[in-house]
Write a protein that holds these residues in place. Structure first.
Motif, PDB file in Angstrom:
ATOM      1  N   ALA A  57       0.903  -1.345  -0.071  1.00  0.00           N
ATOM      2  CA  ALA A  57      -0.043   0.085   0.079  1.00  0.00           C
ATOM      3  C   ALA A  57       0.880   1.187   0.076  1.00  0.00           C
ATOM      4  CB  ALA A  57      -1.022  -0.036   1.145  1.00  0.00           C
ATOM      5  N   LEU A  58       0.372   2.334  -0.727  1.00  0.00           N
ATOM      6  CA  LEU A  58       1.047   3.549  -1.017  1.00  0.00           C
ATOM      7  C   LEU A  58       1.582   4.197   0.448  1.00  0.00           C
ATOM      8  CD1 LEU A  58       0.571   6.287  -3.298  1.00  0.00           C
ATOM      9  CD2 LEU A  58       0.389   6.945  -1.241  1.00  0.00           C
ATOM     10  N   PHE A  59       0.716   4.216   1.434  1.00  0.00           N
ATOM     11  CA  PHE A  59       0.981   5.004   2.793  1.00  0.00           C
ATOM     12  C   PHE A  59       1.961   4.019   3.505  1.00  0.00           C
ATOM     13  CE2 PHE A  59      -2.184   7.941   1.664  1.00  0.00           C
ATOM     14  CZ  PHE A  59      -1.724   9.192   2.120  1.00  0.00           C
ATOM     15  N   ARG A  60       1.993   2.589   3.399  1.00  0.00           N
ATOM     16  CA  ARG A  60       2.852   1.603   3.958  1.00  0.00           C
ATOM     17  C   ARG A  60       4.252   2.032   3.339  1.00  0.00           C
ATOM     18  NH1 ARG A  60       3.626  -1.285   8.241  1.00  0.00           N
ATOM     19  NH2 ARG A  60       1.389  -1.888   8.426  1.00  0.00           N
ATOM     20  N   PRO A  65       7.152   1.488   9.031  1.00  0.00           N
ATOM     21  CA  PRO A  65       6.652   1.067  10.211  1.00  0.00           C
ATOM     22  C   PRO A  65       5.813   2.015  10.871  1.00  0.00           C
ATOM     23  CG  PRO A  65       9.115   0.883  10.276  1.00  0.00           C
ATOM     24  CD  PRO A  65       8.863   1.126   8.963  1.00  0.00           C
ATOM     25  N   ALA A  66       5.985   3.207  10.545  1.00  0.00           N
ATOM     26  CA  ALA A  66       5.400   4.127  11.463  1.00  0.00           C
ATOM     27  C   ALA A  66       3.968   4.225  11.436  1.00  0.00           C
ATOM     28  CB  ALA A  66       5.878   5.853  11.104  1.00  0.00           C
ATOM     29  N   ILE A  67       3.424   3.390  10.062  1.00  0.00           N
ATOM     30  CA  ILE A  67       2.093   3.405   9.905  1.00  0.00           C
ATOM     31  C   ILE A  67       1.415   2.470  10.982  1.00  0.00           C
ATOM     32  CG2 ILE A  67       1.996   1.430   8.266  1.00  0.00           C
ATOM     33  CD1 ILE A  67       0.201   2.798   6.760  1.00  0.00           C
ATOM     34  N   ASP A  68       1.984   1.670  11.681  1.00  0.00           N
ATOM     35  CA  ASP A  68       1.907   0.907  12.503  1.00  0.00           C
ATOM     36  C   ASP A  68       1.165   1.654  13.889  1.00  0.00           C
ATOM     37  OD1 ASP A  68       2.048  -1.572  11.170  1.00  0.00           O
ATOM     38  OD2 ASP A  68       3.971  -1.784  11.840  1.00  0.00           O
ATOM     39  N   GLY A  69       1.628   2.901  13.779  1.00  0.00           N
ATOM     40  CA  GLY A  69       1.062   3.728  15.068  1.00  0.00           C
ATOM     41  C   GLY A  69      -0.369   4.447  14.906  1.00  0.00           C
ATOM     42  N   LEU A  70      -0.948   4.297  13.504  1.00  0.00           N
ATOM     43  CA  LEU A  70      -1.989   5.035  13.085  1.00  0.00           C
ATOM     44  C   LEU A  70      -3.143   4.208  13.840  1.00  0.00           C
ATOM     45  CD1 LEU A  70      -1.901   5.428   9.598  1.00  0.00           C
ATOM     46  CD2 LEU A  70      -1.877   7.082  11.317  1.00  0.00           C
ATOM     47  N   ALA A  71      -4.334   4.907  14.265  1.00  0.00           N
ATOM     48  CA  ALA A  71      -5.394   4.339  14.766  1.00  0.00           C
ATOM     49  C   ALA A  71      -6.070   3.332  14.002  1.00  0.00           C
ATOM     50  CB  ALA A  71      -6.645   5.572  15.157  1.00  0.00           C
ATOM     51  N   VAL A 118      -7.894   2.591   6.152  1.00  0.00           N
ATOM     52  CA  VAL A 118      -7.912   3.364   5.084  1.00  0.00           C
ATOM     53  C   VAL A 118      -6.716   3.251   4.357  1.00  0.00           C
ATOM     54  CG1 VAL A 118      -8.273   5.835   4.200  1.00  0.00           C
ATOM     55  CG2 VAL A 118      -9.622   4.992   5.952  1.00  0.00           C
ATOM     56  N   HIS A 119      -5.674   3.436   5.020  1.00  0.00           N
ATOM     57  CA  HIS A 119      -4.387   3.615   4.284  1.00  0.00           C
ATOM     58  C   HIS A 119      -3.278   2.592   4.235  1.00  0.00           C
ATOM     59  CE1 HIS A 119      -5.311   7.943   4.019  1.00  0.00           C
ATOM     60  NE2 HIS A 119      -5.572   8.113   5.361  1.00  0.00           N
ATOM     61  N   ASP A 120      -3.616   1.475   4.730  1.00  0.00           N
ATOM     62  CA  ASP A 120      -2.610   0.292   4.909  1.00  0.00           C
ATOM     63  C   ASP A 120      -3.147  -1.085   4.543  1.00  0.00           C
ATOM     64  OD1 ASP A 120      -0.089  -1.026   5.163  1.00  0.00           O
ATOM     65  OD2 ASP A 120      -0.652  -1.453   7.302  1.00  0.00           O
ATOM     66  N   ASP A 126       4.584  16.747   3.265  1.00  0.00           N
ATOM     67  CA  ASP A 126       5.348  15.751   4.195  1.00  0.00           C
ATOM     68  C   ASP A 126       4.256  15.040   5.060  1.00  0.00           C
ATOM     69  OD1 ASP A 126       8.091  16.321   3.566  1.00  0.00           O
ATOM     70  OD2 ASP A 126       8.132  17.835   5.059  1.00  0.00           O
ATOM     71  N   VAL A 127       4.454  13.718   5.339  1.00  0.00           N
ATOM     72  CA  VAL A 127       3.622  12.934   6.015  1.00  0.00           C
ATOM     73  C   VAL A 127       4.035  12.346   7.163  1.00  0.00           C
ATOM     74  CG1 VAL A 127       1.955  11.321   5.549  1.00  0.00           C
ATOM     75  CG2 VAL A 127       2.276  12.475   3.882  1.00  0.00           C
ATOM     76  N   SER A 128       3.500  12.428   8.320  1.00  0.00           N
ATOM     77  CA  SER A 128       3.808  11.730   9.732  1.00  0.00           C
ATOM     78  C   SER A 128       2.827  11.256  10.337  1.00  0.00           C
ATOM     79  CB  SER A 128       4.667  12.846  10.454  1.00  0.00           C
ATOM     80  OG  SER A 128       3.875  13.823  10.865  1.00  0.00           O
ATOM     81  N   VAL A 129       3.240  10.441  11.555  1.00  0.00           N
ATOM     82  CA  VAL A 129       2.106   9.905  12.395  1.00  0.00           C
ATOM     83  C   VAL A 129       2.583  10.356  13.566  1.00  0.00           C
ATOM     84  CG1 VAL A 129       1.281   7.836  13.332  1.00  0.00           C
ATOM     85  CG2 VAL A 129       1.809   7.869  10.982  1.00  0.00           C
ATOM     86  N   VAL A 130       1.661  11.105  14.436  1.00  0.00           N
ATOM     87  CA  VAL A 130       1.656  11.730  15.528  1.00  0.00           C
ATOM     88  C   VAL A 130       0.577  11.318  16.370  1.00  0.00           C
ATOM     89  CG1 VAL A 130       1.963  13.937  17.001  1.00  0.00           C
ATOM     90  CG2 VAL A 130       2.952  13.702  14.541  1.00  0.00           C
ATOM     91  N   ASP A 131       0.677  10.707  17.636  1.00  0.00           N
ATOM     92  CA  ASP A 131      -0.178  10.167  18.481  1.00  0.00           C
ATOM     93  C   ASP A 131      -1.482   9.543  17.859  1.00  0.00           C
ATOM     94  OD1 ASP A 131       1.287  11.319  20.607  1.00  0.00           O
ATOM     95  OD2 ASP A 131       0.562  13.227  20.568  1.00  0.00           O
ATOM     96  N   GLY A 132      -1.155   8.538  16.993  1.00  0.00           N
ATOM     97  CA  GLY A 132      -2.172   7.962  16.129  1.00  0.00           C
ATOM     98  C   GLY A 132      -2.850   8.513  15.208  1.00  0.00           C
ATOM     99  N   ALA A 133      -2.706  10.035  14.834  1.00  0.00           N
ATOM    100  CA  ALA A 133      -3.176  10.715  13.856  1.00  0.00           C
ATOM    101  C   ALA A 133      -2.044  10.636  12.535  1.00  0.00           C
ATOM    102  CB  ALA A 133      -3.548  12.033  14.401  1.00  0.00           C
ATOM    103  N   LEU A 134      -2.628  11.018  11.461  1.00  0.00           N
ATOM    104  CA  LEU A 134      -2.018  11.074  10.316  1.00  0.00           C
ATOM    105  C   LEU A 134      -1.698  12.503  10.024  1.00  0.00           C
ATOM    106  CD1 LEU A 134      -0.391   9.461   8.021  1.00  0.00           C
ATOM    107  CD2 LEU A 134      -2.527  10.100   6.591  1.00  0.00           C
ATOM    108  N   HIS A 135      -0.711  13.258   9.866  1.00  0.00           N
ATOM    109  CA  HIS A 135      -0.544  14.738   9.470  1.00  0.00           C
ATOM    110  C   HIS A 135       0.180  14.838   8.173  1.00  0.00           C
ATOM    111  CE1 HIS A 135      -1.070  16.227  13.677  1.00  0.00           C
ATOM    112  NE2 HIS A 135      -1.039  14.867  13.990  1.00  0.00           N
TER     113      HIS A 135
END
Length: 176
Positions: free
Chosen positions: A3-6, A11-17, A23-25, A109-118
């Protein structure tokens, strides 16, 4: 294919809610529906720009449908807000998310912060011409997951015009 976001986040994608990971993985095409609140500028230039880009029209309790399609190394997002539709194509270039929407190309720029995608806008091209930082839109989009919901909050500002549009809402996956 992964998947594109993976591929973008690793591995940061594993921190998403969980609902955001859904949706993204995942590799399957998906449809999500819900409601949105859309605030748009009264400035005539800002309104024209939103119309050209086919961005949502202002409203409260606006029905939203988003279809996520995966094709090879790209994702296609088809959005309907009330009676207005627009779509974009997302790909990865040089470690950034590139979103093409009509005559515009956004670089995030895309990041994972506290379970959210920024997603922070760091580059913008209009009709292929890159705009300098002082002239380009500003956008700090945030997606959050809560239970089975996907929540989005997308403000867009322009130099000299301020807030052009701000849309936020919540979606739930519709299973076929």
């Amino acid at each position: 294919m992964t998947a594109l976001f993976r591929r973008l986040l690793g591995p940061a994608i594993d921190g998403l809610a969980p609902s955001l990971r859904a949706v993204h993985d995942e590799d399957d095409d998906q449809v999500w529906k819900g409601l949105a609140e859309i605030r748009a500028s009264d400035n005539p230039f800002a309104r024209l720009l939103c119309w050209i880009m086919r961005l949502p029209a202002r409203g409260s309790g606006v029905p939203v449908t988003v279809r996520f399609e995966r094709h090879g190394d790209a994702e296609h997002w088809h959005r309907r807000f009330g009676d207005r539709q627009y779509h974009s194509t997302l790909q990865i270039r040089n470690g950034r998310l590139i979103e093409r929407m009509g005559p515009a190309a956004n670089s995030f720029d895309v990041s994972v912060v506290d379970g959210a995608l920024h997603m922070d806008l760091v580059g913008f091209r209009f009709l292929g011409v890159p705009l300098p930082r002082w002239a380009r839109p500003a956008c700090h989009a945030v997606e959050q997951g809560q239970d089975r919901e996907f929540r989005f909050d997308i403000p867009v500002d322009l130099p000299l015009f301020g807030r052009v549009i701000h849309y936020r809402g919540r979606l739930e996956r519709i299973d076929d």
